[in-house]
Design an enzyme around this catalytic site. Structure first.
Site, PDB file in Angstrom:
ATOM      1  N   ASP A   1       0.865  -1.180   0.000  1.00 57.39           N
ATOM      2  CA  ASP A   1       0.000   0.000   0.000  1.00 57.39           C
ATOM      3  C   ASP A   1       0.900   1.228   0.000  1.00 57.39           C
ATOM      4  O   ASP A   1       1.536   1.549   1.014  1.00 57.39           O
ATOM      5  CB  ASP A   1      -0.900   0.012   1.244  1.00 57.39           C
ATOM      6  CG  ASP A   1      -1.985  -1.065   1.208  1.00 57.39           C
ATOM      7  OD1 ASP A   1      -1.744  -2.125   0.591  1.00 57.39           O
ATOM      8  OD2 ASP A   1      -3.056  -0.843   1.797  1.00 57.39           O
TER       9      ASP A   1
ATOM     10  N   LYS B   1      -6.893   3.319  -3.514  1.00 55.57           N
ATOM     11  CA  LYS B   1      -7.291   3.330  -2.107  1.00 55.57           C
ATOM     12  C   LYS B   1      -7.515   4.768  -1.664  1.00 55.57           C
ATOM     13  O   LYS B   1      -6.748   5.663  -2.020  1.00 55.57           O
ATOM     14  CB  LYS B   1      -6.187   2.661  -1.279  1.00 55.57           C
ATOM     15  CG  LYS B   1      -6.402   2.647   0.230  1.00 55.57           C
ATOM     16  CD  LYS B   1      -5.254   1.912   0.923  1.00 55.57           C
ATOM     17  CE  LYS B   1      -5.306   2.039   2.432  1.00 55.57           C
ATOM     18  NZ  LYS B   1      -4.162   1.347   3.087  1.00 55.57           N
TER      19      LYS B   1
ATOM     20  N   LYS C   1     -10.269   0.320  -2.521  1.00 55.23           N
ATOM     21  CA  LYS C   1     -10.175   0.099  -1.079  1.00 55.23           C
ATOM     22  C   LYS C   1     -10.472   1.385  -0.325  1.00 55.23           C
ATOM     23  O   LYS C   1      -9.611   2.253  -0.228  1.00 55.23           O
ATOM     24  CB  LYS C   1      -8.791  -0.424  -0.702  1.00 55.23           C
ATOM     25  CG  LYS C   1      -8.596  -0.655   0.811  1.00 55.23           C
ATOM     26  CD  LYS C   1      -7.207  -1.184   1.117  1.00 55.23           C
ATOM     27  CE  LYS C   1      -6.946  -1.264   2.619  1.00 55.23           C
ATOM     28  NZ  LYS C   1      -5.595  -1.790   2.932  1.00 55.23           N
TER      29      LYS C   1
END
Length: 340
Positions: A172, A240, A276
């Site tokens: 991430d 995300k 996400k």
């Protein structure tokens, strides 16, 4: 490679997606022209649609399935400076067995930790790790000077490579919001491309890359849309919303906007990109609203761990309590779930 934004004819680091979509014109000027040519967001319409989706109800018979789906989509997360191997082991134990009283409870999708905690997570997972059978719990690591992203590119790449070498299945990363807001799209693009390459394992496979936009700092829906397109063009496997360290974090309108980009990308290329939302999603009621929004925007086929995740630490507890209520007809006491 760092972009000189004054040299508008200079090619940016190539990415196969960008080459196809931009027609081979991989320059700073070409990227800027493409992103700034994307139609603006109707903010009022977006918020009204998100509000309408949030009012949708689901039947009681569907609620149990929805709760199980939520659990299976959670990246159970601990990202604190005080994290220890012991805390990570406790997190993994909960990820593997969310409800010790009910063995039918599904496992979460992944545990998300700092890179130096990856070995502890892998050791604790053992045979439950996704790498053992391909369908277990993944280990995600935040990288690239998370959460600020304020570091040189070599530092960001070393951060990523270290986590991948330690065995992380997913990375991430955070984008350079300062560069993005200053209009240096090519610099952001190049960094994502470089981080994606740093996700390469010795066997030639890649750790999955989730690109964190930190939407709370992007200020407008137009910026969220452009950043989403930019992240996908550069090779992100997921987009995300947030690090969870900035307020506001995930919101339904922002997530809807990102889902619309994913929908449009799929229509354009046939490729499916994950989404996400992370930060601030704490209740089952809120999580169900996200499930409805996903199903109505990109389709129920996205409601699987390969394409949708919740970044959360406390959400699981509420889902477990609601699941117990759905199955037994009564709420359990606060001692039914662990304190995170």
């Amino acid at each position: 490679m760092t972009i000189n934004t004054q040299d508008h004819g200079r090619a940016i680091a190539p990415a196969a997606r960008a080459l196809d979509v931009l027609g081979g014109e991989t320059t700073e000027a070409g990227l800027r022209r493409y992103l700034e040519g994307i139609p603006g967001v109707d903010a009022v319409g977006l918020e009204q649609r998100a509000a309408a989706l949030a009012t949708r109800s689901i039947k009681t018979t569907s609620k149990a399935r929805a709760l199980d789906t939520i659990i299976s989509l959670i990246d159970l997360t601990t990202l604190e400076g005080a994290d220890t191997p012991g805390k990570v082991r406790s997190l993994v134990a909960k990820a593997v067995t969310p409800d010790a009283a009910d063995p039918t409870t599904p496992r979460v999708a992944a545990v998300c930790v700092y890179g130096d905690m990856v070995p502890a997570a892998l050791q604790a997972l053992g045979s439950a790790h996704a790498g053992a059978a391909g369908n277990g719990i993944a280990v995600a690591a935040v990288a690239t000077a998370f959460p600020s992203g304020r570091a040189s590119l070599p530092v960001k790449l070393a951060d990523t490579a270290d986590a991948v070498a330690a065995g992380a299945d997913e990375i991430d990363m955070v984008i350079d919001r300062g560069a993005f807001l200053a209009g240096r799209y090519g610099q952001v693009f190049d960094q994502i491309v470089a981080v994606k390459e740093a996700c390469r394992r010795p066997d030639g496979t890649y750790a999955h890359l989730k690109v964190i936009l930190e939407t709370g700092e992007l200020n407008t829906y137009d910026n969220v849309r452009r950043a989403s397109w930019l992240a996908i063009l550069a090779g992100g496997d997921f987009i995300k919303t947030s690090t969870g360290k900035v307020s506001p974090a995930a919101t339904l309108p922002v997530t809807l906007s990102m889902l619309e980009v994913v929908r449009d990308w799929h229509r354009l290329t046939g490729e499916k990109i994950g989404v996400k939302p992370a930060g601030g999603i704490r209740s089952s009621k809120d999580a169900i609203r996200y499930l409805v929004t996903v199903a109505e925007t990109v389709g129920e086929q996205w409601l699987r761990p390969e394409l949708f995740r919740f970044g959360a630490s406390s959400l699981l507890n509420d889902v477990l309590l609601q699941r117990q209520k759905t199955l037994t007809g009564h709420y359990s006491g606060p001692d039914y779930v662990t304190i995170d």
